[in-house]
Design an enzyme around this catalytic site. Structure first.
Site, PDB file in Angstrom:
ATOM      1  CE  LYS A 110      37.782  27.334  -3.144  1.00  0.00           C
ATOM      2  NZ  LYS A 110      36.720  27.164  -4.133  1.00  0.00           N
ATOM      3  CG  ASP A 150      34.600  27.982  -1.238  1.00  0.00           C
ATOM      4  OD1 ASP A 150      34.171  27.519  -2.304  1.00  0.00           O
ATOM      5  OD2 ASP A 150      35.026  27.250  -0.320  1.00  0.00           O
ATOM      6  N   GLY A 221      23.476  19.021   2.671  1.00  0.00           N
ATOM      7  CA  GLY A 221      23.886  20.434   2.727  1.00  0.00           C
ATOM      8  C   GLY A 221      22.778  21.295   2.163  1.00  0.00           C
ATOM      9  N   GLY A 223      22.681  24.787   2.235  1.00  0.00           N
ATOM     10  CA  GLY A 223      23.146  26.170   2.276  1.00  0.00           C
ATOM     11  C   GLY A 223      22.803  26.851   0.970  1.00  0.00           C
ATOM     12  CG  ASN A 224      24.413  30.251  -2.215  1.00  0.00           C
ATOM     13  OD1 ASN A 224      23.288  30.482  -2.657  1.00  0.00           O
ATOM     14  ND2 ASN A 224      25.509  30.639  -2.818  1.00  0.00           N
ATOM     15  N   GLY A 226      22.910  24.064  -2.056  1.00  0.00           N
ATOM     16  CA  GLY A 226      21.967  22.955  -1.874  1.00  0.00           C
ATOM     17  C   GLY A 226      20.508  23.399  -1.850  1.00  0.00           C
TER      18      GLY A 226
END
Ligand code: NAD
Length: 420
Positions: A110, A150, A221, A223-224, A226
């Site tokens: 990560k 991410d 959330g 975003g992408n 959710g």
């Protein structure tokens, strides 16, 4: 045991707690476990970036390659003002388990950059991204470590990363990052992969429910991950009763029209500015988590369900699309309350699975159709889900513990075969 706050190079309490449970259950030797409590390689760098007004800012970047017994390490890079080495280490550990659980030929890594991308111009963001790659490029490679997007990073950022890497090494290497724009070698279906992976699991779990509209879903959330998941579930007939962004939540007992809110977010507006109408009410993110619903989907940041609110959670099932949204104490409370948790390393593995497909396509210079990607993704994620379910039935444990057991055993087998 060393505290991960004091020593950021060791994994956090909740991960260690799960490791300890597996160790006890499966009678695994201490020596083997030390391999999994500490990252293999850690990079931290502070590099200068010229801002639009001429100032030089020193930016902190991180990359942790946690375990590479099963193959090159793989994992996203997040841009966030709170990123630190502890967080990146924990996420790299979870990536190692995730790639192992869904049987990819990868280890886990990560990365992170400590910035608030919303405060930067596009030019500044590009210079931050290219600077990060200049620092890291010697330590990654198509067969070494492959970054991906991410939180707050996207195909455009991956395009800059690819370009900078190729300029530095002097040859084309499309497989060096995944989640790229399609024209630079990205895979069809990558943008919806995380949400589709979670969707296939939910679809499988509720396949016998005839009237899907009875299943009420709350998603934190939008975003992408959710928003795409909300759309997929609504299209299958589920009722999306609540969604949220960082500013506010929105609730409707009758269900929210997901397409409308995707359009609303595309116009860069916050839910806190949404005018309440047609039975749609604003709620706080705290209220969203505690709603009466069938499925609660945290798809924002980590550490959202804690000992403070776990007792108030009323959902029957939680699907962890975000990484680490439930703390260890909360996890125990939820287990005691009989709330089923589909853990992050399974529920959000769709992203890394399609990243793997992208890397395979880049290596072969041969590209798949969207349907081929979806068929393969469904196959990978459902095989993993069914294996975890069988393990739960065999050992009478939770989905999280079963997932950890399967993933850890596969890594340890690879370490043993390597003679480590
Ligand atoms: P994103 O940046 O596109 O969206 C994040 C959303 O969460 C936004 O709507 C934002 O407003 C909201 N948010 C942020 N802070 C919040 C808060 N405190 N309370 C409520 N909402 C908040 O990110 P994404 O790509 O959708 O990822 C979401 C989560 O899923 C992250 O935890 C990420 O690590 C995880 N994940 C994403 C992928 C992927 O491929 N996108 C893969 C695996 C895991």
């Amino acid at each position: 045991m060393t505290s991960y706050k004091k020593n950021p190079y060791v994994i956090c309490k909740s991960c260690q707690n799960e490791l300890d449970k597996v160790k006890e259950r499966e009678n695994i030797e201490n020596n083997n476990f030390n391999l999994l409590s500490n990252p293999r390689r850690v990079f931290q760098f502070n590099y200068p970036v010229k801002m639009d007004d001429g100032r030089i800012e020193v930016i902190s970047g991180f990359r942790v390659q946690f375990n590479d017994a099963l193959g090159p390490t793989k994992g996203g890079i997040r841009f966030h003002e709170t990123v630190d080495l502890s967080e990146v280490t924990q996420l790299a550990f979870l990536m190692s388990l995730k790639t192992s659980l869904v049987r990819l030929p990868y280890g886990g890594a990560k990365g992170g950059v400590r910035i608030n991308p919303k405060e930067l111009s596009e030019g500044e963001l590009e210079r931050v991204t290219r600077g990060y790659m200049r620092e890291l490029h010697k330590y990654i490679g198509v067969d070494v470590d492959i970054p991906a997007p991410d939180v707050n990073t996207n195909p455009k950022v991956m395009g800059w990363m690819l370009d900078e890497y190729e300029k530095l090494v002097g040859f084309k290497a499309p497989g060096i990052v995944t989640g790229k724009p399609l024209k630079l070698g990205g895979s069809k279906g990558r943008d919806v992969a995380t949400s589709l992976g979670a969707f296939y699991i939910i679809e499988e779990k509720y396949k016998d429910v005839k009237d899907k509209s009875e299943i009420k879903v709350a998603i934190q959330g939008f975003g992408n991950a959710g928003s795409h998941l909300a759309k997929e579930l609504q299209d299958l007939g589920f009722t999306i009763v609540a969604i949220s962004d960082s500013s506010s939540g929105l609730y409707s007992r009758e269900g929210l029209e997901v397409d409308h809110f995707i359009g609303y977010k595309q116009s860069r507006k916050h839910f806190s500015d949404y005018e309440e109408k047609n039975g749609i009410k604003k709620i706080t993110n705290k209220e969203l988590l505690e709603l009466e619903c069938d499925i609660l989907i945290p798809a924002a940041l980590g550490g959202e369900i804690t000992s403070e609110n776990a007792n108030n959670i009323k959902a029957k099932t939680i699907v962890e699309v975000a990484n680490g949204p439930i703390t260890v104490e909360a996890d125990q409370t939820l287990e005691d309350k009989g709330i089923e948790v589909i853990p992050d390393i399974l529920a959000n593995a769709g992203g890394v699975i399609v990243s793997y497909f992208e890397w395979v396509q880049n290596r072969q210079y041969l590209y798949w159709s969207e349907d081929e990607v979806k068929v393969e993704l469904k196959d990978y994620i459902l095989k993993a889900y069914k294996k975890v379910k069988y393990h739960v039935e065999d050992t009478n444990t939770t989905l999280r513990s079963a997932s950890y057991s399967i993933a850890i055993n596969r890594i340890l087998e690879a370490e043993t075969l390597r003679g480590n």
